[in-house]
Design an enzyme around this catalytic site. Structure first.
Site, PDB file in Angstrom:
ATOM      1  CE  LYS A   1      11.364 -27.052  45.491  1.00 20.28           C
ATOM      2  NZ  LYS A   1      10.201 -26.504  46.182  1.00 20.28           N
TER       3      LYS A   1
ATOM      4  CE  LYS B   1      11.242 -22.202  40.234  1.00 19.61           C
ATOM      5  NZ  LYS B   1      10.659 -21.175  41.107  1.00 19.61           N
TER       6      LYS B   1
ATOM      7  CE  LYS C   1       8.114 -18.312  47.906  1.00 23.55           C
ATOM      8  NZ  LYS C   1       7.765 -19.724  47.719  1.00 23.55           N
TER       9      LYS C   1
HETATM   10  P1  ATP Z   1      10.368 -22.784  46.187  1.00 26.08           P
HETATM   11  O1  ATP Z   1      11.821 -22.648  45.820  1.00 26.08           O
HETATM   12  O2  ATP Z   1      10.142 -22.933  47.657  1.00 26.08           O
HETATM   13  O3  ATP Z   1       9.626 -23.769  45.315  1.00 26.08           O
HETATM   14  P2  ATP Z   1       9.481 -20.683  44.520  1.00 26.08           P
HETATM   15  O4  ATP Z   1      10.328 -19.475  44.510  1.00 26.08           O
HETATM   16  O5  ATP Z   1       9.605 -21.619  43.372  1.00 26.08           O
HETATM   17  O6  ATP Z   1       9.743 -21.373  45.904  1.00 26.08           O
HETATM   18  P3  ATP Z   1       6.658 -21.135  44.732  1.00 26.08           P
HETATM   19  O7  ATP Z   1       6.008 -20.902  46.034  1.00 26.08           O
HETATM   20  O8  ATP Z   1       6.991 -22.536  44.327  1.00 26.08           O
HETATM   21  O9  ATP Z   1       7.982 -20.239  44.670  1.00 26.08           O
HETATM   22  O10 ATP Z   1       5.792 -20.477  43.592  1.00 26.08           O
HETATM   23  C1  ATP Z   1       4.898 -19.397  43.812  1.00 26.08           C
HETATM   24  C2  ATP Z   1       4.482 -18.798  42.499  1.00 26.08           C
HETATM   25  O11 ATP Z   1       5.557 -18.053  41.949  1.00 26.08           O
HETATM   26  C3  ATP Z   1       4.099 -19.841  41.430  1.00 26.08           C
HETATM   27  O12 ATP Z   1       3.002 -19.364  40.698  1.00 26.08           O
HETATM   28  C4  ATP Z   1       5.319 -19.895  40.569  1.00 26.08           C
HETATM   29  O13 ATP Z   1       5.016 -20.254  39.247  1.00 26.08           O
HETATM   30  C5  ATP Z   1       5.843 -18.480  40.646  1.00 26.08           C
HETATM   31  N1  ATP Z   1       7.277 -18.440  40.457  1.00 26.08           N
HETATM   32  C6  ATP Z   1       8.204 -18.951  41.296  1.00 26.08           C
HETATM   33  N2  ATP Z   1       9.449 -18.705  40.842  1.00 26.08           N
HETATM   34  C7  ATP Z   1       9.291 -18.014  39.695  1.00 26.08           C
HETATM   35  C8  ATP Z   1      10.199 -17.457  38.733  1.00 26.08           C
HETATM   36  N3  ATP Z   1      11.505 -17.547  38.902  1.00 26.08           N
HETATM   37  N4  ATP Z   1       9.694 -16.810  37.686  1.00 26.08           N
HETATM   38  C9  ATP Z   1       8.364 -16.686  37.518  1.00 26.08           C
HETATM   39  N5  ATP Z   1       7.459 -17.174  38.359  1.00 26.08           N
HETATM   40  C10 ATP Z   1       7.902 -17.836  39.442  1.00 26.08           C
HETATM   41 MG    MG Z   2       8.571 -23.579  43.389  1.00 21.52          MG
END
Ligand code: ATP
Ligand code: MG
Length: 332
Positions: free
Chosen positions: A112, A195, A198
């Protein structure tokens, strides 16, 4: 009953399929057997610059999606992080016990920070894992159900709990991560080496819970696939097709070998059509319910305030114990 805690950031208008399969599906199971705490980490969300109205809206919308996916706010404790001040208070203490090098080694921080430019990246990004450790340790859970991408942060939390216990006497339970077996990690449809996230630069590689079913179908049909034509699970040689297969497996309960077998002699396009149908069928009712809940913000706010009170009943005494041990006056 053992306690379990988990949360996901209100950092986008919608949760995506990685959040759903990597976390939410698992949470809904977890609340059957545990005293479960699910929260919306809005403090975490502002580690990168955010518009205040977007934070407010996304916090409610995230709560609505938790509930729509099956989190029961009566049975589980559902709350917003900033409404429980103990999180920020404990985080400070844990930051003071973390090495700079230790924090800088976190891969999420590196990713990040690189995206923002090393100089522009805020200190909050570096402090993120210590805040996450506070989130967890305040509830003394035995387990933290998270996606595989959070493994390093859970390890740091364990280290900090042990370090605090060694310095100040037994205080924290050292928690374990629960990592789901199936569909643990979902990748971006346009860039299957990254991955699904968001904070992805483009929405085209995401499948969002709140997306129109037509948009979901279109995104799946335009997912990047790989050279060749054979539908085979091979993360190295075929990351795109492998990602589609893991999503399909997670949604249907079939194994990837079963799916490979079913698609012998058929093409990527067939797989995509079937997958789109399976995903839309499962997500459509969740979307509908979430939109209904989002239409009644007063009711959502009421549920969240009630959840914050319940959360503070647990977090308050834990923080008071920590304050005593580090030499502070009792929390007011
Ligand atoms: P950001 O990009 O803002 O970090 P994010 O998509 O990574 O958002 P988080 O809020 O960090 O989402 O994570 C929320 C939950 O979703 C966590 O338990 C994380 O492990 C899970 N998670 C996030 N992205 C993935 C993915 N691509 N595959 C599986 N689990 C995920
Ligand atoms: Mg995340």
């Amino acid at each position: 009953r053992h306690r379990v805690l988990s949360g996901m950031q209100p950092s986008a208008d919608s949760l995506h399929l990685g959040n759903y399969l990597g976390a939410l599906v698992n949470w809904v199971q977890v609340q059957e057997d545990f005293d479960a705490y699910f929260f919306i980490p809005d403090l975490h969300a502002i580690t990168t610059p955010q518009d205040p109205e977007a934070v407010r809206l996304r916090t409610r919308n995230t709560a609505a999606q938790y509930i729509a996916a099956g989190i029961d706010p009566e049975r589980s404790t559902l709350f917003v992080q900033s409404q429980v001040p103990e999180h920020a208070q404990l985080a400070w203490i844990l930051m003071c016990m973390t090495g700079m090098g230790e924090a800088q080694r976190m891969t999420q921080f590196k990713d990040k920070a690189a995206r923002q430019g090393a100089e522009a990246a805020g200190v909050g990004l570096l402090a993120y894992p210590m805040l996450m450790a506070a989130d967890i340790l305040l509830y003394q859970p035995h387990g933290v159900p998270v996606g595989d991408d959070q493994r390093q942060h859970v390890e740091l939390t364990r280290d900090l709990a042990q370090r605090f216990n060694a310095r100040h006497g037994e205080t924290f339970i050292v928690p374990s991560g629960f990592y789901p077996e199936n569909g643990a990690r979902i990748y971006d449809l346009q860039n299957p080496l990254a991955k699904m996230s968001k904070s992805a630069e483009s929405p085209n590689g995401l499948i969002n819970i709140l997306d129109d079913p037509k948009v979901i179908a279109k995104r799946i049909k335009s997912a990047v696939t790989d050279d060749g034509t054979e539908v085979r699970f091979d993360r190295e040689a075929k990351p795109g097709v492998s990602n589609l297969l893991s999503i399909f497996a997670a949604f249907t309960g079939r194994t990837t070998p079963e799916l490979e077998e079913a698609y012998v002699g058929r093409m990527y396009g067939h797989l995509k059509v079937d997958l789109a149908e399976a995903v839309v069928e499962r997500l459509a009712p969740i979307r509908t319910r979430a939109l209904e809940l989002m239409d009644d913000p007063a009711e959502l706010d009421r549920l969240l305030s009630q959840g914050a009170l319940k959360a503070r009943e647990v977090a308050g005494p834990v923080l008071a114990d920590v304050y005593e041990k580090v030499g502070f006056q009792p929390p007011s």
